[in-house]
Design a protein around this motif. Structure first.
Motif, short mmCIF file in Angstrom:
data_model
loop_
_atom_site.label_atom_id
_atom_site.label_comp_id
_atom_site.label_asym_id
_atom_site.label_seq_id
_atom_site.Cartn_x
_atom_site.Cartn_y
_atom_site.Cartn_z
N TYR A 1 0.77 -1.37 -0.17
CA TYR A 1 0.07 -0.03 -0.12
C TYR A 1 0.78 1.23 -0.08
O TYR A 1 0.72 2.10 -0.68
N VAL A 2 2.02 1.09 0.90
CA VAL A 2 2.76 2.61 0.85
C VAL A 2 3.64 2.55 -0.22
O VAL A 2 3.86 3.83 -0.80
N LEU A 3 4.12 1.59 -0.86
CA LEU A 3 4.94 1.85 -1.80
C LEU A 3 4.01 2.10 -3.11
O LEU A 3 4.56 3.16 -3.91
N LYS A 4 2.82 1.67 -3.36
CA LYS A 4 1.87 2.07 -4.45
C LYS A 4 1.62 3.51 -4.22
O LYS A 4 1.63 4.37 -5.11
N ARG A 5 1.32 3.93 -2.92
CA ARG A 5 0.86 5.30 -2.78
C ARG A 5 2.32 6.33 -3.19
O ARG A 5 1.87 7.69 -3.58
N GLN A 6 3.43 5.91 -3.00
CA GLN A 6 4.77 6.56 -3.23
C GLN A 6 4.79 6.71 -4.92
O GLN A 6 5.70 7.19 -5.19
N GLY A 7 3.78 5.95 -5.61
CA GLY A 7 3.92 5.86 -6.85
C GLY A 7 4.82 4.89 -7.52
O GLY A 7 5.11 4.97 -8.83
N HIS A 8 5.31 3.86 -6.68
CA HIS A 8 6.17 2.97 -7.24
C HIS A 8 5.34 1.91 -8.22
O HIS A 8 4.17 1.48 -7.78
N LEU A 9 5.82 1.42 -9.35
CA LEU A 9 5.23 0.37 -9.98
C LEU A 9 5.67 -1.08 -9.42
O LEU A 9 6.74 -1.49 -9.72
N LEU A 10 4.43 -1.74 -9.15
CA LEU A 10 4.77 -3.05 -8.41
C LEU A 10 4.15 -4.08 -9.35
O LEU A 10 3.52 -3.83 -10.27
N SER A 11 4.82 -5.33 -9.20
CA SER A 11 4.44 -6.44 -9.86
C SER A 11 3.73 -7.63 -9.20
O SER A 11 4.16 -7.53 -7.63
N GLY A 12 3.23 -8.57 -9.51
CA GLY A 12 2.70 -9.56 -8.72
C GLY A 12 3.93 -10.44 -8.27
O GLY A 12 4.71 -10.68 -8.84
N VAL A 13 3.55 -11.17 -7.19
CA VAL A 13 4.78 -12.07 -6.63
C VAL A 13 4.17 -13.10 -5.83
O VAL A 13 3.13 -13.09 -5.01
N ASP A 14 4.85 -14.35 -5.88
CA ASP A 14 4.56 -15.55 -4.78
C ASP A 14 5.60 -15.18 -3.59
O ASP A 14 6.66 -15.11 -3.93
N LEU A 15 4.96 -15.39 -2.40
CA LEU A 15 5.73 -15.26 -1.45
C LEU A 15 5.57 -16.40 -0.26
O LEU A 15 4.50 -16.85 -0.20
N LEU A 16 6.76 -16.81 0.30
CA LEU A 16 6.69 -18.06 1.26
C LEU A 16 7.45 -17.40 2.51
O LEU A 16 8.73 -17.02 2.26
N ILE A 17 6.86 -17.15 3.61
CA ILE A 17 7.42 -16.60 4.81
C ILE A 17 7.82 -17.62 5.74
O ILE A 17 6.91 -18.54 6.00
N LEU B 1 12.47 -6.90 -6.57
CA LEU B 1 11.82 -7.50 -7.70
C LEU B 1 11.49 -6.47 -8.78
O LEU B 1 11.10 -6.72 -10.07
N CYS B 2 11.02 -5.11 -8.26
CA CYS B 2 10.63 -3.85 -9.12
C CYS B 2 12.08 -3.20 -9.53
O CYS B 2 11.56 -1.99 -9.98
N GLN B 3 12.93 -3.53 -9.06
CA GLN B 3 14.14 -2.34 -9.26
C GLN B 3 14.06 -1.05 -8.96
O GLN B 3 13.95 -0.30 -9.46
N LEU B 4 13.38 -1.13 -7.69
CA LEU B 4 13.14 0.26 -7.11
C LEU B 4 14.34 1.09 -6.70
O LEU B 4 14.14 2.48 -6.35
N ASN B 5 15.30 0.52 -6.33
CA ASN B 5 16.73 1.29 -5.95
C ASN B 5 16.52 2.10 -4.94
O ASN B 5 16.90 3.17 -4.57
N LEU B 6 15.89 1.68 -3.75
CA LEU B 6 15.60 2.17 -2.41
C LEU B 6 16.61 1.75 -1.66
O LEU B 6 17.20 0.70 -1.47
N SER B 7 17.32 2.69 -0.85
CA SER B 7 18.14 2.39 0.15
C SER B 7 17.56 1.81 1.59
O SER B 7 16.24 1.93 1.60
N GLY B 8 18.42 1.35 2.28
CA GLY B 8 17.77 0.60 3.48
C GLY B 8 17.04 1.67 4.38
O GLY B 8 15.91 1.47 4.78
#
Ligand code: GLA
Length: 382
Positions: free
Chosen positions: A99-115, A142-149
């Motif tokens: 939700y917050v990534l999308k709100r910042q305007g990042h383009l996301l893609s679908g993903v399968d996750l296992l935690i 996954l979406c090559q967002l180049n975010l720092s820690g």
């Protein structure tokens, strides 16, 4: 679960192998409690307990989430739809970060996750921050967002604040993203600058979880934050970072008792963090003991976030260690864990004292972990 088996599970669930693994740790805070959202100082370290997420990009925009801890449950949502809360409490953390990534305007893609996770839950060791930061790591890769820690940490905090309704500060997410093996991290929560402080080789970090069920934590937590903000307002300053005892006393008559006490804790705790950082560098146990004891008392009497179980555990462990150890509650309070700093040879003293006195006084079993300062977020391509 060992990595091989974890991978096999992923493949069984999703019929394709995972592409990468994101891993983010829980944390233990050595000192500096409830100072982060007042723009103050904290001194946590990342732990070797981690939340790991295996993942693989999908061709559609669905996010599918399974967790080894909740077999048979699955959370699913589409990043094309408006992201709102679902029925799965743990799934909501993934939704929150998306939700917050999308709100910042990042383009996301679908993903399968296992935690999978080794971070004890509900013990004040930041299992939720570990999950948020790991999810941030997944989408970043996954979406090559180049975010720092630091950016991933801020997104994790926003996810808590705006989606999970907990008005937490930045400490947990920042140390989970940027922690370093063998080091504590002094964080200035105003500028977000950090300094690594080596944990002396002969110092053990022992965490004792009271296992006291944490209740109404978010509402009490958020109320403390409001008290602090009100106190700052009454001193005509932006945050309690700019407060001192003189300003506090000058504004005392305008404040409620609670506002005064909360601010008193934050002002004194900030100065203890700076002194404790120096004491850790000097491996000065008597000083650490004095500061951690004062921190606990302030959390008990001024900030009022301890419970008899955590107060009792602190007494039991401090008595067992005598002059040779430093003990206080750690994390968000209202139950959860305490942290002890001691020499390796004294760990058994803690174990036997807790075994002897805790259950008989409180009718709950405690859990003891010997913590090691581990690394922050890692993403590995498989
Ligand atoms: C929780 C919050 C942190 C911090 C601590 C108390 O862990 O997530 O931001 O406020 O409580 O120090």
């Amino acid at each position: 679960m060992p990595v091989d088996l974890f991978n096999t599970k992923f493949e069984q669930l999703y019929k394709k192998p995972a592409e990468a693994l994101a891993s983010a740790p829980g944390r233990v805070n050595l000192i500096g409690e409830f100072t982060d959202y007042n723009n103050g100082f904290v001194l946590p370290c990342a732990l070797e307990f981690t939340t790991r997420i295996l993942f693989r990009k999908r061709d559609d925009n669905q996010v599918i989430v399974h967790s080894l801890h909740y077999p048979g449950e699955c959370d699913k949502f589409s990043i094309d739809d408006e992201i709102s809360r679902g029925d799965s409490q743990w799934g909501n953390y993934i939704r929150a970060v998306a939700y917050v990534l999308k709100r910042q305007g990042h383009l996301l893609s679908g993903v399968d996750l296992l935690i999978d996770s080794t971070v004890p839950q509900g013990s004040g060791l930041s299992s939720s921050a570990a999950l948020e930061v790991a999810v941030g790591g997944v989408f970043n890769h996954l979406c090559q967002l180049n975010l720092s820690g630091e950016e991933i940490a801020l997104l994790g905090q926003e996810a808590e604040n705006d989606f999970m309704n907990c008005q937490c500060g930045i400490m947990d997410q920042l140390v989970s993203a940027n922690g370093q093996k063998g080091q504590a991290l002094l964080i200035d929560c105003q500028s977000l600058t950090t300094e690594s402080v080596a944990i002396p080789e002969d110092l053990s970090i022992v965490i004792v979880n009271s296992n006291y069920p944490r209740k109404l934590v978010d509402s009490e937590y958020n109320q403390r934050r409001i008290d602090c903000e009100q106190a700052a307002k009454k001193m005509s300053i932006a945050t309690l970072r700019d407060a001192d005892i003189k300003k506090l006393n000058a504004a005392r008559s305008a404040m409620s008792d609670n506002e005064y006490k909360r601010a008193h804790h934050v002002i004194t705790e900030n100065s203890r963090v700076i002194k404790a950082t120096q004491a850790l560098k000097n491996n000065d146990m008597p000083k650490l003991r004095e500061l951690m004891t004062a921190s606990h008392q302030s959390l008990r009497d001024d900030f009022e976030v301890t419970v008899p179980e955590t107060d009792g555990l602190v007494d039991i462990c401090q008595e067992a260690l005598g002059d040779e150890g430093a003990v206080r509650m750690t994390g968000g309070g209202f139950g959860g864990a305490i942290v002890c700093l001691c020499r390796h040879s004294d760990i058994d003293k803690i174990k036997s004292a807790v075994e002897k006195h805790y259950f008989s006084r409180f009718n709950i079993q405690a859990s003891i972990y010997v913590g090691k300062a581990g690394d922050g977020l890692q993403v590995t391509v498989l």
